[in-house]
Design a protein around this motif. Structure first.
Motif, PDB file in Angstrom:
ATOM      1  N   VAL A  97      -5.665  52.667  22.937  1.00 33.48           N
ATOM      2  CA  VAL A  97      -4.558  51.775  22.591  1.00 33.48           C
ATOM      3  C   VAL A  97      -5.031  50.716  21.595  1.00 33.48           C
ATOM      4  O   VAL A  97      -6.213  50.364  21.574  1.00 33.48           O
ATOM      5  N   ALA A  98      -4.084  50.212  20.820  1.00 34.04           N
ATOM      6  CA  ALA A  98      -4.388  49.185  19.834  1.00 34.04           C
ATOM      7  C   ALA A  98      -3.355  48.065  19.894  1.00 34.04           C
ATOM      8  O   ALA A  98      -2.152  48.327  20.004  1.00 34.04           O
ATOM      9  N   ASP A  99      -3.850  46.834  19.810  1.00 33.17           N
ATOM     10  CA  ASP A  99      -2.976  45.657  19.747  1.00 33.17           C
ATOM     11  C   ASP A  99      -3.130  45.038  18.368  1.00 33.17           C
ATOM     12  O   ASP A  99      -4.162  44.420  18.076  1.00 33.17           O
ATOM     13  N   ALA A 100      -2.120  45.184  17.538  1.00 34.48           N
ATOM     14  CA  ALA A 100      -2.189  44.709  16.160  1.00 34.48           C
ATOM     15  C   ALA A 100      -2.240  43.189  16.072  1.00 34.48           C
ATOM     16  O   ALA A 100      -2.607  42.637  15.030  1.00 34.48           O
ATOM     17  N   HIS A 101      -1.887  42.498  17.160  1.00 36.83           N
ATOM     18  CA  HIS A 101      -1.925  41.037  17.161  1.00 36.83           C
ATOM     19  C   HIS A 101      -3.294  40.505  17.575  1.00 36.83           C
ATOM     20  O   HIS A 101      -3.510  39.292  17.564  1.00 36.83           O
ATOM     21  N   GLY A 102      -4.172  41.414  17.977  1.00 41.47           N
ATOM     22  CA  GLY A 102      -5.533  41.009  18.289  1.00 41.47           C
ATOM     23  C   GLY A 102      -5.738  40.361  19.636  1.00 41.47           C
ATOM     24  O   GLY A 102      -6.806  39.815  19.910  1.00 41.47           O
ATOM     25  N   VAL A 103      -4.725  40.433  20.504  1.00 47.71           N
ATOM     26  CA  VAL A 103      -4.826  39.751  21.796  1.00 47.71           C
ATOM     27  C   VAL A 103      -5.515  40.620  22.831  1.00 47.71           C
ATOM     28  O   VAL A 103      -6.424  40.193  23.535  1.00 47.71           O
TER      29      VAL A 103
END
Length: 124
Positions: A97-103
């Motif tokens: 999974v990836a969180d584009a907001h960096g959280v």
């Protein structure tokens, strides 16, 4: 559009090891928080491990601490999950999974992008 492609799953005996890889494309990988979730048959999807954008922050669910290790190579747009001392209860489909907001974090809703999953089966 970000795409995540997992590889490295398979069948292994209890006590064995596997390394999962997740190759990302279509986005700015080096700014994303990344993670791994898993889903066993008949169970809800659960958080396994996460890693911050720089790789300096890592965190794990209690059941895999000391056995699994998450890492990333931003030059290769790839995140890894090294799984050692595998147990039958680790059997599941594993998702990158990836969180584009960096959280990042352990909550499913934090993540914007999901891979298709790779099956890990641990025999007793």
């Amino acid at each position: 559009q970000v795409q995540l492609v997992e590889s490295g799953g398979g069948l292994v005996q209890a006590g064995g090891s596997l390394r999962l890889s997740c190759a990302a494309s279509g986005g700015t990988f080096s700014t994303y928080a990344m993670g791994w979730f898993r889903q066993a048959p008949g169970k809800e999807r659960e958080f396994v491990a996460g890693i911050g954008w720089s790789g300096g922050t890592v965190y794990y669910t209690d059941s895999v601490k000391g056995r699994f290790s998450v890492s990333r190579n931003n030059a290769k747009n790839t995140v890894y999950l090294q799984m050692n001392s595998l147990k039958p209860e680790d059997t599941a489909v594993y998702y990158c999974v990836a969180d584009a907001h960096g959280v990042g974090g352990a909550r499913i809703r934090n993540y914007d992008y999901w891979g298709q999953g790779t099956q890990v089966t641990v025999s007793s």
